[in-house]
Design a protein around this motif. Sequence first.
Motif, PDB file in Angstrom:
ATOM      1  N   TYR A 191       0.960  -1.257  -0.046  1.00 56.95           N
ATOM      2  CA  TYR A 191      -0.060   0.084  -0.084  1.00 56.95           C
ATOM      3  C   TYR A 191       0.834   1.225   0.087  1.00 56.95           C
ATOM      4  O   TYR A 191       0.639   2.117  -0.637  1.00 56.95           O
ATOM      5  CB  TYR A 191      -0.962  -0.003   1.190  1.00 56.95           C
ATOM      6  N   TYR A 197      -3.460   6.493  -3.859  1.00 56.70           N
ATOM      7  CA  TYR A 197      -4.794   6.811  -3.423  1.00 56.70           C
ATOM      8  C   TYR A 197      -4.514   8.331  -2.938  1.00 56.70           C
ATOM      9  O   TYR A 197      -3.591   8.292  -2.154  1.00 56.70           O
ATOM     10  CB  TYR A 197      -5.357   5.907  -2.562  1.00 56.70           C
ATOM     11  N   ASP A 200      -2.845   9.070   0.881  1.00 57.06           N
ATOM     12  CA  ASP A 200      -1.874   8.145   1.509  1.00 57.06           C
ATOM     13  C   ASP A 200      -1.006   8.454   2.295  1.00 57.06           C
ATOM     14  O   ASP A 200      -0.609   7.907   3.179  1.00 57.06           O
ATOM     15  CB  ASP A 200      -1.719   7.169   0.468  1.00 57.06           C
ATOM     16  N   SER A 241      -8.688  -0.671  -1.335  1.00 59.78           N
ATOM     17  CA  SER A 241      -7.539  -1.264  -0.670  1.00 59.78           C
ATOM     18  C   SER A 241      -7.909  -2.407   0.318  1.00 59.78           C
ATOM     19  O   SER A 241      -7.099  -3.510   0.451  1.00 59.78           O
ATOM     20  CB  SER A 241      -6.853  -0.235   0.019  1.00 59.78           C
ATOM     21  N   SER A 245      -6.631  -6.067  -0.215  1.00 58.98           N
ATOM     22  CA  SER A 245      -5.466  -6.927   0.574  1.00 58.98           C
ATOM     23  C   SER A 245      -6.236  -8.071   1.210  1.00 58.98           C
ATOM     24  O   SER A 245      -5.681  -9.194   1.643  1.00 58.98           O
ATOM     25  CB  SER A 245      -5.104  -5.840   1.646  1.00 58.98           C
TER      26      SER A 245
END
Length: 296
Positions: A191, A197, A200, A241, A245
């Motif tokens: 990530y 995004y 972040d 996300s 994940s």
Amino acid sequence: MRRFSLLTPMVVLLAVVVIMLATEYVVARPSHRTKDVAYVPATAPDFDKERHILDVYSPKKAAPNGAGYPVVLFIHGGSWTSGNKNIYTFIGRRLAKQGVIAVVINYRLAPPVHVPEQAADCARALAWTVNNIKQYGGDPQRVFVMGHSAGGGLAALLATDDELLAKNGLPQNPVKGAIMDDPAGLDMYSYLTEMKYEGDAQYLVPFGKDPAVWKEMSPIYKIKPNLPPFIFYIGGETYPSISGSSGRFRDRLKPTGQPAPYTIIPGRHHIPMVLQLYWQHNIIYKGLLKLVGAPG
């Protein structure tokens, strides 16, 4: 007419509040809450009197067997920077009503600490639970972990990172299963490496800027054979996300021989995934009770 139209929403709101309060009273009657128990010694150099505390919710009736009730340690979310156990009394009450000892914890938040310190706090809370839950009617041989959002990622670390637990008083991993409620942080290495995004960069506050730490605090890289069972509940409208994940985590579990039941709840956004636990007969409780073997 205008006055009536203004009063109507207030009347409805008042009625909802009354119903919710009445519901809480009914739910609270069969359970007992022990508040603000320190799980870190007050003499410890890093002791935080506001964050190193937990609540225990236990049924008032004795367990139907001598071993005690199953135990669920719940870890709250809040992007690793916010949250408080006192928001989640409804989870503790509902678990206790259904024959489960609930341990709802605080842990230190970022800043000033980072996720490794938060994970250590959760491990110390788990160690306290194993060592002390019998006096509250719980079975130390049946301890499970549960978390929502950031708390889900921390709960997954407790279930997968034996070294983390060994450093914090648990030479053997006692976790018998993990309930993932829309978990965040399962793979922060990918990530934070991708940073695809908007916003972040905010997660560099709890995780820092060292990619080695991102990977160390990502439970997806700790998957191995003989882990305790995981069950997943993912919102159909949650963040990509989280769903991404979680799906990868489940897929990595499969080669180890663990199917990891994975339920997508249609229409649910991220926050409602924990708010729905206000309702006792929610689908998540049904799966949880089956996993922990609660008497019901």
